[in-house]
Design an enzyme around this catalytic site. Structure first.
Site, PDB file in Angstrom:
ATOM      1  N   HIS A 103       0.878  -1.172   0.000  1.00 45.21           N
ATOM      2  CA  HIS A 103       0.000   0.000   0.000  1.00 45.21           C
ATOM      3  C   HIS A 103       0.918   1.226   0.000  1.00 45.21           C
ATOM      4  O   HIS A 103       2.012   1.176   0.579  1.00 45.21           O
ATOM      5  CB  HIS A 103      -0.812   0.127   1.289  1.00 45.21           C
ATOM      6  CG  HIS A 103      -1.744  -0.990   1.611  1.00 45.21           C
ATOM      7  ND1 HIS A 103      -1.348  -2.126   2.244  1.00 45.21           N
ATOM      8  CD2 HIS A 103      -3.089  -1.106   1.438  1.00 45.21           C
ATOM      9  CE1 HIS A 103      -2.400  -2.912   2.445  1.00 45.21           C
ATOM     10  NE2 HIS A 103      -3.472  -2.323   1.953  1.00 45.21           N
ATOM     11  N   ASP A 106       2.396   1.940   3.358  1.00 46.82           N
ATOM     12  CA  ASP A 106       3.398   1.004   3.894  1.00 46.82           C
ATOM     13  C   ASP A 106       4.795   1.452   3.532  1.00 46.82           C
ATOM     14  O   ASP A 106       5.745   1.207   4.254  1.00 46.82           O
ATOM     15  CB  ASP A 106       3.259  -0.408   3.277  1.00 46.82           C
ATOM     16  CG  ASP A 106       1.877  -0.986   3.429  1.00 46.82           C
ATOM     17  OD1 ASP A 106       1.204  -0.660   4.410  1.00 46.82           O
ATOM     18  OD2 ASP A 106       1.477  -1.772   2.541  1.00 46.82           O
ATOM     19  N   GLU A 234     -10.952  -6.770  -4.090  1.00 51.21           N
ATOM     20  CA  GLU A 234     -10.763  -7.852  -3.120  1.00 51.21           C
ATOM     21  C   GLU A 234     -11.998  -7.969  -2.226  1.00 51.21           C
ATOM     22  O   GLU A 234     -12.223  -7.138  -1.353  1.00 51.21           O
ATOM     23  CB  GLU A 234      -9.514  -7.562  -2.275  1.00 51.21           C
ATOM     24  CG  GLU A 234      -9.195  -8.681  -1.307  1.00 51.21           C
ATOM     25  CD  GLU A 234      -7.879  -8.446  -0.564  1.00 51.21           C
ATOM     26  OE1 GLU A 234      -6.914  -7.985  -1.213  1.00 51.21           O
ATOM     27  OE2 GLU A 234      -7.821  -8.722   0.641  1.00 51.21           O
ATOM     28  N   GLU A 270      -9.252 -13.578  -1.198  1.00 51.56           N
ATOM     29  CA  GLU A 270      -8.464 -13.887   0.006  1.00 51.56           C
ATOM     30  C   GLU A 270      -9.116 -15.054   0.743  1.00 51.56           C
ATOM     31  O   GLU A 270     -10.319 -15.049   1.003  1.00 51.56           O
ATOM     32  CB  GLU A 270      -8.364 -12.656   0.903  1.00 51.56           C
ATOM     33  CG  GLU A 270      -7.569 -12.954   2.173  1.00 51.56           C
ATOM     34  CD  GLU A 270      -7.144 -11.714   2.931  1.00 51.56           C
ATOM     35  OE1 GLU A 270      -6.742 -10.728   2.289  1.00 51.56           O
ATOM     36  OE2 GLU A 270      -7.219 -11.725   4.166  1.00 51.56           O
ATOM     37  N   HIS A 273     -11.020 -14.203   3.887  1.00 49.26           N
ATOM     38  CA  HIS A 273     -12.255 -13.464   3.597  1.00 49.26           C
ATOM     39  C   HIS A 273     -13.346 -14.417   3.114  1.00 49.26           C
ATOM     40  O   HIS A 273     -14.517 -14.248   3.422  1.00 49.26           O
ATOM     41  CB  HIS A 273     -12.014 -12.388   2.533  1.00 49.26           C
ATOM     42  CG  HIS A 273     -11.033 -11.332   2.948  1.00 49.26           C
ATOM     43  ND1 HIS A 273     -10.696 -10.272   2.139  1.00 49.26           N
ATOM     44  CD2 HIS A 273     -10.332 -11.170   4.082  1.00 49.26           C
ATOM     45  CE1 HIS A 273      -9.821  -9.516   2.758  1.00 49.26           C
ATOM     46  NE2 HIS A 273      -9.574 -10.041   3.939  1.00 49.26           N
ATOM     47  N   ASP A 309     -10.569 -11.793  10.861  1.00 50.30           N
ATOM     48  CA  ASP A 309      -9.605 -11.910   9.775  1.00 50.30           C
ATOM     49  C   ASP A 309      -8.222 -12.046  10.426  1.00 50.30           C
ATOM     50  O   ASP A 309      -7.490 -11.083  10.544  1.00 50.30           O
ATOM     51  CB  ASP A 309      -9.696 -10.630   8.927  1.00 50.30           C
ATOM     52  CG  ASP A 309      -8.978 -10.756   7.592  1.00 50.30           C
ATOM     53  OD1 ASP A 309      -8.655 -11.887   7.205  1.00 50.30           O
ATOM     54  OD2 ASP A 309      -8.763  -9.716   6.955  1.00 50.30           O
TER      55      ASP A 309
HETATM   56  C1  XLS Z   1      -7.587  -6.690   4.678  1.00 53.37           C
HETATM   57  C2  XLS Z   1      -7.170  -6.881   3.298  1.00 53.37           C
HETATM   58  C3  XLS Z   1      -6.001  -6.031   2.859  1.00 53.37           C
HETATM   59  C4  XLS Z   1      -5.918  -6.016   1.354  1.00 53.37           C
HETATM   60  C5  XLS Z   1      -5.166  -4.875   0.789  1.00 53.37           C
HETATM   61  O1  XLS Z   1      -8.329  -7.488   5.251  1.00 53.37           O
HETATM   62  O2  XLS Z   1      -6.892  -8.227   3.102  1.00 53.37           O
HETATM   63  O3  XLS Z   1      -4.830  -6.478   3.459  1.00 53.37           O
HETATM   64  O4  XLS Z   1      -5.347  -7.194   0.873  1.00 53.37           O
HETATM   65  O5  XLS Z   1      -5.675  -3.654   1.199  1.00 53.37           O
HETATM   66 NI    NI Z   2      -5.946  -9.125   1.471  1.00 50.58          NI
HETATM   67 NI    NI Z   3      -7.710  -9.683   4.941  1.00 50.69          NI
END
Ligand code: XLS
Ligand code: NI
Ligand code: NI
Length: 442
Positions: A103, A106, A234, A270, A273, A309
């Site tokens: 990001h 980061d 995502e 993910e 998720h 998460d």
């Molecule tokens: C948070 C997300 C984040 C994304 C990128 O739960 O997984 O890390 O991958 O913003």
């Molecule tokens: Ni992620």
């Molecule tokens: Ni995540």
């Protein structure tokens, strides 16, 4: 080379399944050819900058625990960012991963004004370009953090205030250009706070339209600057907000179709998720492939007893094999990859723990790839699946699908014929078949 990881003196090597050396790969053998492709090219591993280099182990109950000298608050922020970058690239090189993801926040410290934040980002991106050139490590994807700063408490694109939408757009403009500058293979949009806490103050119709407008602005600019990577959303069902609009792959697909974006945007799935949404990883990949919007993976794992998460490193070969099978069945990863959006447990304080975590994750995914590819190559599952649907390829099935059968015609047919008999779905047999491939992998 700087030395932040002095416990690891040499690059991590493949020593085979019988190796007892903790700092070696037992399954990830990057040059091994699997189904016509090098393992490295199948898996396209990436390290996530945020969990591994920008997080000091803080959680909602307590302060940082991890030994990360580059996160020392006493350092000048730009000097700290440079140190962090050196540590990260030393790690990427020693681990031997082809990609990383980050990001904006980061990599470069956000400042009081947008102008200064933007200047910090371009300085750090230029510096990263040099390190990428020297090490050969590429960018799998970039993304903008539109969720940490208090201004985004009520969302970025879905904020009730257009000024905040505009500020978020400026940030994404910078980060999309930075991703393009670094040759990123994808650009990710995660709707961190694009959702609601309460419907009492939320206009769902407006927020959907705002989000769609934002996506169109991103797509237009990507075309304008000649970004040839893939734009990805995502999905995540909730957390931080009570309800997120990009709930799961099905919700994202409906959104993309509704707002005429389905040709432009795919999904970054993910694993954790998927499980939060009440699905398996396997389901999300299969759904994305069926809808033609599969893009990339954030490889991690949840915890069966925690509805958060928790972003653990992947450890289950069984779970990952089913996801890898769907990925391979869909043709494999193209611009996408497997990004370790995963973090250490807070008690894993040593810098060398980062190596053990990634080695375990890479070996898990490599083993899953081997099992999945053997299963696909054997065609055992596919033969059973296609036989199950064979009736749709001819005669009655084809007549129904092509529209030459109507309800009265089908009624007449039923009056004349015997009732059809159901057949076994063979689920347990198929589960045993998968287990055999997982056990026998070599
Ligand atoms: C948070 C997300 C984040 C994304 C990128 O739960 O997984 O890390 O991958 O913003
Ligand atoms: Ni992620
Ligand atoms: Ni995540």
């Amino acid at each position: 080379m700087t030395d932040f990881f002095t416990d690891v003196t040499e690059p991590i090597r493949y020593l085979g399944p019988d190796s007892d050396e903790p700092l070696s790969f037992r399954w990830y053998d990057r040059d091994r050819v699997v189904a016509g492709k090098r393992m490295e090219d199948h898996l396209r591993f990436a390290v996530a900058y945020w969990h591994s280099f920008a997080w000091d182990g803080f959680d909602i109950f307590g302060a940082g625990t991890l030994d990360r000298p580059w996160l020392d608050q006493a350092l000048d922020p730009m000097a700290a960012a440079a140190m962090k970058q050196d540590a990260a690239f030393e790690f990427f090189e020693k681990l031997g991963v082809p990609f990383f993801c980050f990001h904006d926040a980061d990599m470069a410290p956000p400042a009081d004004s947008f102008a200064e934040t933007s200047a910090n980002l371009s300085t750090m991106v230029e510096r990263a370009a040099g390190l990428m050139e020297r090490t050969g490590v590429g960018l799998l994807w970039g993304t903008a953090n539109l969720f940490s700063h208090p201004r985004y408490a009520a969302g970025a694109a879905t904020n009730p205030d257009p000024e905040i939408f505009a500020r978020a757009a400026a940030q994404v403009c910078d980060m999309l250009e930075a991703t393009n500058r670094l040759g990123g293979a994808n650009y990710v949009l995660w709707g961190g706070r694009e959702g609601y806490e309460t419907l009492l103050n939320t206009d769902l119709r407006r927020e959907g339209e705002q989000l769609a407008r934002f996506m169109h602005l991103v797509v237009e600019h990507a075309h304008r600057i000649g970004f040839d990577g893939t734009i990805l959303i995502e999905p995540k069902p909730f957390e931080p907000t009570k309800h997120q609009y990009d709930y799961d792959t099905a919700a994202v697909h409906a959104f993309l179709q509704r707002y005429d974006l389905v040709e432009e945007i795919k999904v970054n799935i993910e694993v954790n998720h998927a499980t939060l949404a009440g699905h398996d990883f396997h389901h999300e990949v299969a759904y994305a492939n069926a809808a033609g919007i599969f893009g990339s993976i954030d490889a991690n794992a949840g915890d069966d007893r925690l509805g958060w998460d928790v972003d653990r490193f992947p450890v289950s070969v069984e779970q990952m094999t089913l996801g890898m099978y769907e990925i391979l069945r869909g043709g494999g990863l193209t611009t996408g990859g497997l990004n370790f959006d995963a973090k250490l447990r807070r008690q894993s304080m040593a810098r060398s723990d980062l190596f053990h975590a990634h080695i375990g994750g890479m070996d898990t995914m490599a083993r899953a790839l081997l099992a999945a590819s053997a299963l696909l190559e054997s065609s055992e599952l596919e033969a059973i699946r296609s036989q199950r649907y064979a009736g749709w390829d001819e005669g009655l099935g084809l007549d129904i699908l092509t529209g030459s059968a109507d309800l009265p015609g089908l009624q007449k047919r039923a009056l004349e014929l015997d009732d059809p008999q159901p057949v076994s779905g063979r689920q347990e047999e198929l589960e045993n078949l998968v287990a055999r491939y997982v056990e026998r992998v070599r």
